[in-house]
Design an enzyme around this catalytic site. Structure first.
Site, mmCIF file in Angstrom:
data_model
loop_
_atom_site.group_PDB
_atom_site.id
_atom_site.type_symbol
_atom_site.label_atom_id
_atom_site.label_comp_id
_atom_site.label_asym_id
_atom_site.label_seq_id
_atom_site.Cartn_x
_atom_site.Cartn_y
_atom_site.Cartn_z
ATOM 1 N N HIS A 152 1.040 -1.266 0.042
ATOM 2 C CA HIS A 152 0.294 0.133 0.000
ATOM 3 C C HIS A 152 0.940 1.378 -0.238
ATOM 4 C CE1 HIS A 152 -3.107 -2.717 2.172
ATOM 5 N NE2 HIS A 152 -3.021 -3.048 0.836
ATOM 6 N N HIS A 192 -9.492 -1.959 -4.393
ATOM 7 C CA HIS A 192 -8.594 -2.348 -3.335
ATOM 8 C C HIS A 192 -7.396 -3.474 -4.034
ATOM 9 C CE1 HIS A 192 -5.879 -2.606 0.261
ATOM 10 N NE2 HIS A 192 -5.732 -3.725 -0.136
ATOM 11 N N ASP A 247 -3.428 -2.861 -4.635
ATOM 12 C CA ASP A 247 -2.370 -3.719 -4.395
ATOM 13 C C ASP A 247 -1.647 -4.149 -5.926
ATOM 14 O OD1 ASP A 247 -3.071 -4.296 -1.779
ATOM 15 O OD2 ASP A 247 -4.401 -6.087 -2.516
ATOM 16 N N HIS A 304 -1.372 -11.045 -4.408
ATOM 17 C CA HIS A 304 -0.099 -10.786 -4.498
ATOM 18 C C HIS A 304 0.904 -11.681 -5.144
ATOM 19 C CE1 HIS A 304 -1.076 -7.266 -1.949
ATOM 20 N NE2 HIS A 304 -1.563 -8.051 -1.233
HETATM 21 ZN ZN LIG Z 1 -4.075 -4.684 -0.217
#
Ligand SMILES: [Zn+2]
Length: 304
Positions: free
Chosen positions: A77, A233, A237, A260
């Site tokens: 972030h 969001h 990311d 991720h």
């Molecule tokens: Zn995140």
């Protein structure tokens, strides 16, 4: 896309680490041109960890880096806020191996950077321009980059949950669009997952103050910041994870059901496929050799 930037002055904040629950102090400090984004562990004699794909380390629902026997967790972030506000060079000091989670979004880091102010360094900014499509598929998860004259992201997610089935969004990533549409979007998780994480000693700092928690019948936080806060969001990311290539990207990122692990594997694949991109000093105008000091390494030579 003009001069490289750093911060005008040092700024600090404190918060808790999502996974450890420990209190962490974070300071952002100005840094010289071509030094990139570096984490510095003040609790380990100022040991430094460069924010680059080469230093990717284990991931527990967040992106971690490790170098020189030091590590730092949950970097994404903060990295998203730094690159989206055009900060190329900065030192991130931490007294603990985890970036504080703050409110689970990038908005507090945006305020911090704005409070510090931005200083141009008088050295040309460089960007990675995509020339050919690059794709990565893992099962039903997919991510790709296509040529585009600016940085754009199309993201779609789908879950088997009555409250969150399908969301998709496209955004041209500029400083303004990031600050207004993406930065405030918070981390989210399903209640069942959160309970499992806790049993494994993870997410100990997690609470309704720093994550949207989705229960069986509703969002436990009562209120969302955007109707499609979840996919926003995911875009946040992806911006943070892609920052690990070490350059702003000129291209259209298209992702479906990523996380991720997929984002960072893709960042590594992107750097490895050198025929598919070039480093430019102005969008599409000047192609330059990859500098020896760059995160990409000294062996790459690009056509003039
Ligand atoms: Zn995140």
């Amino acid at each position: 896309m003009d001069s490289q930037r750093t911060l005008r002055r040092q700024v600090s904040c404190a918060g808790i680490g999502l996974h450890s629950g420990n209190k962490v102090t974070l300071s952002l400090k100005p840094a010289p041109a071509n030094s990139g984004i570096r984490f510095r562990r003040t609790d380990l004699g100022n040991l430094e960890i460069q924010a680059t794909v080469a230093n990717l380390a284990g991931m527990h629902y967040a992106t971690g880096l490790a170098q020189n026997e030091g590590s730092v967790e949950t970097v994404e972030h903060l990295l998203a806020a730094l690159v989206s506000l055009g900060i190329d060079n900065v030192i991130v000091e931490l007294n603990y191996p985890e970036v504080p989670i703050m409110d689970g979004s990038a908005a507090p880091f945006v305020y911090l950077i704005q409070e510090a102010g931005i200083r141009p360094l008088g050295v040309p900014k460089r960007a990675l321009r995509v020339r050919e499509p690059i794709e990565l598929t893992r099962g039903d998860k997919r991510i790709a980059l296509y040529p585009c004259d600016h940085f754009k992201i199309t993201y779609s997610i789908s879950f088997d949950h009555p409250l969150l089935r399908h969301q998709a969004r496209t955004v041209s990533v500029t400083e303004d669009s990031f600050v207004e549409e993406i930065a405030p979007a918070r981390t989210f998780g399903f209640l069942k997952e959160v309970e499992l994480l806790r049993q494994h000693g993870l997410a100990l700092g997690g609470s309704l103050e720093n994550a949207i928690v989705i229960g069986e019948t509703g969002v436990l936080n009562n209120q969302l910041r955007f109707e499609d806060e979840f996919v926003r969001h995911k875009i946040l990311d992806a911006i943070g994870d892609l920052a690990l290539v070490g350059y702003p990207v000129l291209g259209h990122l298209v992702a479906h059901r990523g996380g991720h692990a997929l984002h960072t594997a893709f960042a590594a694949k992107l750097l490895a496929e050198r025929h598919a991109w070039e480093i430019v000093e102005e969008p599409g105008i000047v192609s330059v050799p990859v500098p020896a000091s760059s995160p990409v390494g000294s062996t790459a030579t690009l056509r003039p």
